[in-house]
Design a protein around this motif. Structure first.
Motif, PDB file in Angstrom:
ATOM      1  N   THR A 106       0.812  -1.215   0.000  1.00 21.57           N
ATOM      2  CA  THR A 106       0.000   0.000   0.000  1.00 21.57           C
ATOM      3  C   THR A 106       0.841   1.258   0.000  1.00 21.57           C
ATOM      4  O   THR A 106       0.563   2.193  -0.763  1.00 21.57           O
ATOM      5  CB  THR A 106      -0.933   0.000   1.225  1.00 21.57           C
ATOM      6  OG1 THR A 106      -1.710  -1.200   1.217  1.00 21.57           O
ATOM      7  CG2 THR A 106      -1.862   1.197   1.197  1.00 21.57           C
ATOM      8  N   GLU A 107       1.863   1.319   0.828  1.00 13.10           N
ATOM      9  CA  GLU A 107       2.627   2.550   1.009  1.00 13.10           C
ATOM     10  C   GLU A 107       3.941   2.565   0.251  1.00 13.10           C
ATOM     11  O   GLU A 107       4.351   3.608  -0.247  1.00 13.10           O
ATOM     12  CB  GLU A 107       2.895   2.773   2.508  1.00 13.10           C
ATOM     13  CG  GLU A 107       1.638   2.839   3.351  1.00 13.10           C
ATOM     14  CD  GLU A 107       0.691   3.945   2.897  1.00 13.10           C
ATOM     15  OE1 GLU A 107       1.168   4.957   2.339  1.00 13.10           O
ATOM     16  OE2 GLU A 107      -0.523   3.803   3.102  1.00 13.10           O
ATOM     17  N   ARG A 108       4.613   1.432   0.141  1.00 12.54           N
ATOM     18  CA  ARG A 108       5.892   1.411  -0.562  1.00 12.54           C
ATOM     19  C   ARG A 108       5.717   1.207  -2.065  1.00 12.54           C
ATOM     20  O   ARG A 108       6.622   1.509  -2.832  1.00 12.54           O
ATOM     21  CB  ARG A 108       6.797   0.316   0.002  1.00 12.54           C
ATOM     22  CG  ARG A 108       7.320   0.585   1.398  1.00 12.54           C
ATOM     23  CD  ARG A 108       8.331  -0.468   1.785  1.00 12.54           C
ATOM     24  NE  ARG A 108       9.394  -0.553   0.797  1.00 12.54           N
ATOM     25  CZ  ARG A 108      10.136  -1.647   0.610  1.00 12.54           C
ATOM     26  NH1 ARG A 108       9.912  -2.735   1.331  1.00 12.54           N
ATOM     27  NH2 ARG A 108      11.078  -1.661  -0.285  1.00 12.54           N
ATOM     28  N   GLY A 109       4.582   0.641  -2.477  1.00 14.07           N
ATOM     29  CA  GLY A 109       4.321   0.493  -3.896  1.00 14.07           C
ATOM     30  C   GLY A 109       4.906  -0.746  -4.532  1.00 14.07           C
ATOM     31  O   GLY A 109       4.959  -0.828  -5.764  1.00 14.07           O
ATOM     32  N   ILE A 110       5.331  -1.736  -3.747  1.00 14.27           N
ATOM     33  CA  ILE A 110       5.825  -2.965  -4.345  1.00 14.27           C
ATOM     34  C   ILE A 110       4.648  -3.888  -4.653  1.00 14.27           C
ATOM     35  O   ILE A 110       3.512  -3.649  -4.221  1.00 14.27           O
ATOM     36  CB  ILE A 110       6.837  -3.673  -3.417  1.00 14.27           C
ATOM     37  CG1 ILE A 110       6.136  -4.173  -2.144  1.00 14.27           C
ATOM     38  CG2 ILE A 110       7.967  -2.739  -3.047  1.00 14.27           C
ATOM     39  CD1 ILE A 110       7.057  -4.969  -1.236  1.00 14.27           C
ATOM     40  N   THR A 111       4.889  -4.935  -5.389  1.00 12.48           N
ATOM     41  CA  THR A 111       3.826  -5.852  -5.781  1.00 12.48           C
ATOM     42  C   THR A 111       3.537  -6.845  -4.656  1.00 12.48           C
ATOM     43  O   THR A 111       4.408  -7.114  -3.816  1.00 12.48           O
ATOM     44  CB  THR A 111       4.221  -6.617  -7.045  1.00 12.48           C
ATOM     45  OG1 THR A 111       5.403  -7.393  -6.780  1.00 12.48           O
ATOM     46  CG2 THR A 111       4.509  -5.643  -8.187  1.00 12.48           C
ATOM     47  N   PRO A 112       2.341  -7.424  -4.610  1.00 16.62           N
ATOM     48  CA  PRO A 112       2.077  -8.468  -3.613  1.00 16.62           C
ATOM     49  C   PRO A 112       3.010  -9.666  -3.745  1.00 16.62           C
ATOM     50  O   PRO A 112       3.328 -10.313  -2.741  1.00 16.62           O
ATOM     51  CB  PRO A 112       0.616  -8.852  -3.889  1.00 16.62           C
ATOM     52  CG  PRO A 112       0.010  -7.648  -4.526  1.00 16.62           C
ATOM     53  CD  PRO A 112       1.107  -7.037  -5.339  1.00 16.62           C
ATOM     54  N   ALA A 113       3.455  -9.978  -4.964  1.00 13.85           N
ATOM     55  CA  ALA A 113       4.373 -11.104  -5.136  1.00 13.85           C
ATOM     56  C   ALA A 113       5.703 -10.834  -4.443  1.00 13.85           C
ATOM     57  O   ALA A 113       6.271 -11.711  -3.772  1.00 13.85           O
ATOM     58  CB  ALA A 113       4.595 -11.378  -6.622  1.00 13.85           C
TER      59      ALA A 113
END
Length: 447
Positions: A106-113
């Protein structure tokens, strides 16, 4: 972790830490159904729930707990296992690990994977944690918006399915999303809807409250008649404007079309390196005020040789006359223009195109500008642009690239909107008032 007591820690052979813990919570002895406190032990079990890392080291948590027998004969549950608030029954992932995975997406913007790989959990678990954290934030009612932007975003390929009864193809996922933006820069992406028809845009606007729609004063769109029809239907009181960047883009495209047609008529082929017209194609798209005297002289010398070059020059001058009208906006001149000034300069543009009516590209450009003249004039006077929409569309494309594309439109809408509102949430937290603390402790000088 609240409710657990660490009994031993040792380095695991494969790296990381191996932590042994036991239950240290009195409420864990109560039956979850009837609440009866039980001291009868049925068996001892050891579980290995996933927990957060310790710095870069993975933590292998081993929780030794009891399975107890319920002492209430009327209770349908015969046995139950101890649990703590951070690890409810039948849960194999700690609450703080779920919060960490959701925060990274949500905050860092990385993917769920990527968050799942870092946490050592599965993709569905990381995505479920992200959805549980993002949905309450996105489901909040949006505040009133004075300046609304509408733009489309290509989400990917369209998906179809065959109706077993009729045998016809039905649309499962549209290739386009219509996006609605807060151009004041306060709330980012307000919402999305599949498709880019007038009915699709009107459907999203119809879902808002009448008070929210009445608060909109200006709506900025591209040169798209579909969205203009939706705005006139659902927001009759709002002032409709168009983004001036796309107006200039049309003029630049007309100059390029004239140049390519003239080059093909003159040489019988497309332009190539070494042709005089090809050497100035980069200068023709630049603003006149940004050209150096040498660059301006190069354009004049190249286009003043024959009638072919004069056609390109006529299109180039038409582009600059259109820009003269658009440059009346307050951001360039420092003062808000009146409507008559804008329309007078647009008339000069029309007059130039009419005097060169043998160039079909100029006639097409003039007709398009004439059709959107009211909206262009309003955009020059108000100075409202769709720059915020374009910047947030860039974030939407970045999310799709990070995910290597989306198959589920709902997941894509959630990921895109949480990314396009990240800056607003950060500014909201930064604007929270905090108590000022003295660093040195030294009292200020009374003098």
């Amino acid at each position: 972790m609240e409710g657990l007591q660490v009994t031993g820690v040792e380095a695991s052979p494969g790296g990381g830490l191996e932590v042994w813990a036991v239950t240290d919570w009195q409420a864990a002895r109560a039956c979850p159904d009837c609440g009866t406190v039980s001291d009868r032990v049925h068996e001892m079990v050891a579980t290995r729930p996933r927990d957060v890392r310790r710095a870069a080291d993975a933590v292998d948590l081993r929780w030794v707990k009891f399975r107890r027998k319920c002492g209430n004969p009327a209770c349908p549950r015969k046995t139950f296992t101890e649990w703590v608030p951070a690890l409810p029954p039948r849960c194999r992932i700690t609450a703080r690990l779920r919060e960490q995975a959701a925060h990274e997406v949500t905050e860092r913007g990385i993917t769920p994977a990527e968050a799942a790989r870092h946490a050592g959990i599965s993709w569905p678990a990381a995505h479920e944690a992200f959805a549980a954290a993002a949905d309450p934030v996105l489901d909040r009612d949006t505040a009133a918006v004075a300046h609304l932007g509408i733009d489309e975003h290509r989400r990917g390929r369209a998906r179809f399915a065959v109706d077993p009864q009729t045998g016809e193809y039905t649309l499962l996922a549209d290739r386009w999303h219509t996006c609605f933006f807060d151009l004041d820069g306060q709330q980012g992406l307000l919402g999305q809807v599949q498709g880019r028809t007038a009915d699709d845009a009107a459907y999203w606007l119809a879902g808002a409250t009448p008070a929210w729609r009445d608060a909109i004063r200006v709506v900025c769109i591209d040169l798209c008649s579909i969205y203009a029809a939706a705005v006139r239907r659902m927001l009759p009181r709002a002032l409709l404007t168009v983004d001036l960047f796309h107006v200039v883009q049309l003029a630049v495209k007309a100059v390029g079309d004239v140049r390519r047609r003239v080059v093909r008529a003159r040489y019988g082929r497309r332009g190539r390196s070494g042709d005089p017209e090809y050497g100035i194609k980069g200068l023709l798209v630049r603003n006149l005020e940004h050209l150096s005297p040498a660059q301006f002289a190069k354009i004049i010398d190249t286009l003043d040789r024959d009638r072919y070059g004069q056609e390109i020059a006529a299109a180039w001058i038409a582009k600059e006359k259109l820009r003269d009208a658009l440059n009346l906006r307050a951001r360039v001149t420092g003062s808000t223009p009146c409507e008559r000034q804008v329309r007078d300069r647009l008339y000069a543009f029309y007059d130039w195109c009419a005097r060169h009516d043998d160039i079909p590209e100029l006639i097409t450009l003039a007709r398009t500008i004439s059709r959107w003249e009211d909206e262009i004039t309003a955009a020059v006077i108000t100075g409202i642009t769709n720059a915020t929409s374009e910047s947030l569309n860039r974030l939407a494309k970045l999310e799709a690239r990070l995910a290597y594309g989306f198959r589920n439109p709902l997941n894509q809408q959630r990921r895109v909107r949480i990314a396009c509102t990240r800056g607003y949430r950060r500014r909201s937290r930064a604007a929270t008032a905090s108590k000022t603390r003295t660093v040195t402790g030294r009292q200020p000088d009374p003098g």
